[in-house]
Scaffold this active site. Sequence first.
Site, PDB file in Angstrom:
ATOM      1  N   CYS A 334       0.764  -1.166   0.009  1.00  0.00           N
ATOM      2  CA  CYS A 334      -0.066  -0.022  -0.210  1.00  0.00           C
ATOM      3  C   CYS A 334       1.000   1.289   0.011  1.00  0.00           C
ATOM      4  O   CYS A 334       2.120   1.089  -0.057  1.00  0.00           O
ATOM      5  CB  CYS A 334      -1.007   0.078   1.196  1.00  0.00           C
ATOM      6  N   THR A 335       0.339   2.395   0.116  1.00  0.00           N
ATOM      7  CA  THR A 335       0.959   3.635   0.048  1.00  0.00           C
ATOM      8  C   THR A 335       2.313   3.706   0.967  1.00  0.00           C
ATOM      9  O   THR A 335       3.295   4.011   0.786  1.00  0.00           O
ATOM     10  CB  THR A 335       0.143   4.866   0.167  1.00  0.00           C
TER      11      THR A 335
END
Length: 618
Positions: A334-335
């Site tokens: 994810c980020t």
Amino acid sequence: MASSCAVVNATEESASPNKLLEKKGKGKKEKKKKKEKKKKKEKEKEKKRKHVISDSTEKERVRKRSKKKSKSLSQENGKIECGNDRDKSSEQQEERGLNQKKAAKKQYDDKMRVGKQPNSRHTYYSDDKMIESSNLEFCSSEIDHSDTTLLLFYQYVEPPWDEKSYKLVLQQIEGLGSGLGGRMRVAREGLNCTLTGTHKDISDFCKNLRHFHNGEFLETEFKLTRDLPMNQRFPILKVMPVNELVHYGLENEKAPPIHYSGVHLDPKDYHKKLAEDNTVVIDVRNHYEALIGHFDAPAEMLDPKMRKSTEFPIWLDKDTTKEKLRGKQVLMYCTGGIRCERASALLKYKMDKDPDIKDLDIKGVYQLQGGIDKYFKVFPDGGFWSGKNYTFDKRFAHAPPKIDVQLHSQDIVVDEEKADIKAKCEACGRRWDKFRGKRRCPSCGVPSLICKDCMEKHKSGECKLGKAIRCDLCVEQNITSKAQLRERERNDKIGYAQSLVKKGLLKLNNFDRSSAKTLEDTPNPEGITRLFLKNMCRKNMDEAVLRQTFAGITHIVWRSDRKSGQFLGQAWVEMSKPQDAARAVGMNGRLVLGRPLYISYQPADGKDLWPPPNSRVS
């Protein structure tokens, strides 16, 4: 003679006012000079005081300690030391203490020393938990920048803070971040922050947070990006109390313990895993984020196609998903890393508890430590990454550093046809990957990808963007309205909750069963089984939540507005037995979905058929 004397006296009298004015003027100038000299002296004294304040205060502390020790020693030995000897011993101890402090400071500075020249633009590490990079790192020419630093970090706390500690953290954390801008999501399970400020203020915040409260942040990984433009700084600091750091719908007892989370791999090890056989990679972000950029590696890539994180548990429980995971090693990313914590913990928890997932023979669960943000710091050319990384700060989206510099450089002209653009405009189909403007998909509400030309035509009225212009996910799933999407989400939630209940994996999230035993004797002399419930959460309350909260519900009649059809947060329910009704009334005022639920007996009046046949729960 008399006449001449008179003339002289007259001239003296006429000149005297001018002399007085000159004297007054000189007096004022002298006063100003004196004041300026005083101010200069005071400033010089203040500077000297600041330089020596730490040493002087330390000397004072050491002197006080040495006096206490010398007193105690003299009392034990029954000796009375003279003043000179005492002063000598205190001075020696003072000197020894200062030397120890200097040695400790040198040791700390050696540990925290940065391995780079002051003017270098290369990535550097202040320690293994504080990772920094510069926005100017790969620039051949100067770009717009300022002393703005971006800080990303999160920290889960296990066990979660109790109510008293949580309130204390909420009170103190805002003061700790004084002078910074950005967002702090604060839950009982920890902290999730995106902050901006000067490099000094950000660094000081990180150092202070290390020893905040009970030391929960001693091992927190801080990711800093320096030299950003001033327009990427947040103007104010927002502290937001939340139930979950990432809203998966897994708060409180429904949340899998965080120690179940996957194996954390640093970017280099994760990069190697991406090229291994028998591997699937799950993008734990929303679909509109994955649309403009994602990993493109030899491993099989899985996009759950979520609009929000609450859809992940439902996607993970689907038969099609299970088949894709069968016999594979699972990677997640994810980020910044935080969304993988709960997602990987949920999968591993189900591998341990859910017989259907156990049978899949999953070879391991891994997650990218520090997320895409850290991967870019280690692989500035992008590695296996393709496209842009969507962010929730003022950068909005950015490519890997080396590529991003070319995109923003005034000296390099990028051919749009050759550029690595993954998405397209929802209106005209042109290659486009910038989320700009405030337009959102009219059917689901996610940000819209509309190119510059189409947006200008819409604003000028030349070609309006109507409801037919929807995101690619709504087009794919044939979603044409928000009401249709809500109904679909509601059915998915009910189905997911029912499957968990059947497997015995869904816990009561508002009270434990031991406390339920004390509610069996709640008075219900008339044997009433019909109840009235009010103050329910209008957004998230559904049949599955009511049934997991109250045992024995057979019928539900939701109360809604006759004109608009909107749910009013109230309902009538029929219980299977009077004892079940008594137990439910005994829970009056308990929190359900964050709101106190009020429950009362309301026997049927006989005028209408109760319970209605079409209100039976499935």
